[in-house]
Design a protein around this motif. Sequence first.
Motif, mmCIF file in Angstrom:
data_model
loop_
_atom_site.group_PDB
_atom_site.id
_atom_site.type_symbol
_atom_site.label_atom_id
_atom_site.label_comp_id
_atom_site.label_asym_id
_atom_site.label_seq_id
_atom_site.Cartn_x
_atom_site.Cartn_y
_atom_site.Cartn_z
ATOM 1 N N LYS A 37 3.307 -18.589 -15.032
ATOM 2 C CA LYS A 37 2.589 -19.706 -15.037
ATOM 3 C C LYS A 37 3.052 -20.970 -15.420
ATOM 4 N N VAL A 38 3.431 -20.263 -16.922
ATOM 5 C CA VAL A 38 4.326 -21.212 -18.607
ATOM 6 C C VAL A 38 5.521 -21.508 -17.824
ATOM 7 N N GLU A 39 5.856 -20.596 -17.166
ATOM 8 C CA GLU A 39 7.237 -21.151 -17.278
ATOM 9 C C GLU A 39 7.791 -20.807 -18.381
ATOM 10 N N GLU A 40 9.239 -22.125 -18.465
ATOM 11 C CA GLU A 40 10.288 -21.909 -20.260
ATOM 12 C C GLU A 40 10.357 -23.223 -20.069
ATOM 13 N N GLU A 41 8.538 -23.190 -20.877
ATOM 14 C CA GLU A 41 8.100 -23.965 -21.745
ATOM 15 C C GLU A 41 7.488 -23.843 -23.352
ATOM 16 N N GLN A 82 10.598 -28.247 -33.387
ATOM 17 C CA GLN A 82 10.288 -27.679 -32.286
ATOM 18 C C GLN A 82 10.520 -26.313 -32.447
ATOM 19 N N LYS A 83 9.380 -25.841 -33.134
ATOM 20 C CA LYS A 83 8.973 -24.088 -33.510
ATOM 21 C C LYS A 83 8.158 -23.987 -33.446
ATOM 22 N N SER A 84 7.469 -23.357 -33.005
ATOM 23 C CA SER A 84 6.111 -21.981 -32.956
ATOM 24 C C SER A 84 5.612 -22.748 -33.866
ATOM 25 N N VAL A 85 4.578 -23.418 -34.106
ATOM 26 C CA VAL A 85 3.762 -23.903 -35.184
ATOM 27 C C VAL A 85 2.456 -23.554 -34.418
ATOM 28 N N PHE A 104 3.153 -21.963 -29.037
ATOM 29 C CA PHE A 104 4.401 -20.915 -28.600
ATOM 30 C C PHE A 104 5.268 -21.810 -28.197
ATOM 31 N N THR A 105 7.116 -21.520 -28.575
ATOM 32 C CA THR A 105 7.764 -21.955 -27.494
ATOM 33 C C THR A 105 8.030 -20.334 -26.625
ATOM 34 N N PRO A 106 8.752 -20.215 -25.922
ATOM 35 C CA PRO A 106 8.834 -19.395 -24.943
ATOM 36 C C PRO A 106 9.057 -18.477 -25.275
ATOM 37 N N ASP A 107 9.860 -17.970 -26.403
ATOM 38 C CA ASP A 107 10.552 -16.923 -26.935
ATOM 39 C C ASP A 107 9.588 -15.282 -27.565
#
Length: 259
Positions: free
Chosen positions: A101-105, A134-137, A190-193
């Motif tokens: 559902k989140v896809e690549e975002e 632009q990183k997970s925080v 989170f980033t999708p990583d």
Amino acid sequence: MKNVQSITKGVIPAAGLGKRFWPVTKIIPKELLPIVTKPSIHMVLEEANHSGLKDIVLIVALAKKSFFDHLHDFFPQMNFHFVEQREPFGLGHAVGLAEKKVEEEPFVVLLPDVIIDHETTVTQQLIQNFQTIQKSVCAAERVPKEKVHLYGVYDIASSEGKLHKAKGVIEKPNAEKAPSDLGVAGRYLFTPDIFPLLTDTKPGYGGEIQLADAMNILAKREALYAYEFEGRHFDIGHPQGFIQAIDYYGKKEYGNGLD
Ligand code: UTP
């Protein structure tokens, strides 16, 4: 990854057993227990809505899904996507189920058993940081030494004001082994990583797939930041915190009714 400024997706895991609230949670999900007049998940959705999140992925146990049907009526501007977690295999497992559902975002995880009061919501505070780094925080708060064993605790590599670069997260360390006094606090951007790491994470503490284990790998392979948010924090996942929240919001909304 391209530079992302707008974050519109939120994940709310609400499929836990809520054992600390038995027997009431045998009947209704703890996310619907009211803080005076509002179910706690309603307050978290207000935060999400105020922060610009439009698509909400709710992870629920199928047997209790119908309890959440009324949310559309109160938040018509949001899209709700329900995903079933068949067994409570852990928070990490629950978040991983949101991947399709989140896809690549990049997306925000909001624990519904944590409510935080501040004019600029914690979710907004995390998004503001993300727009620059632009990183997970993820949210962090200072925890007194005698309570660190109750928290996931960040291991910090470097700090700039209230923003800390983390080396990892240690789950419930004893006070002597705690790498810092910065505890993990129920909001995560989170980033999708994070998704492939969650898929690879083996059951850890308590036999559950732990979000903290995946955060550890994320910190090592990509990057993880901890942000000391502003706001009054209530952990309503246990009865004492729940009572504190009722007292605080009750007085805020209705004044000292009993005086
Ligand atoms: P908690 O550990 O605080 O909730 O998880 P819990 O497991 O319901 O509580 P106790 O320990 O039995 O009292 C934090 C959030 O993650 C969700 C919970 O619903 C809660 O909102 N969660 C946890 C899931 O959705 N799935 C899980 O497998 C575990």
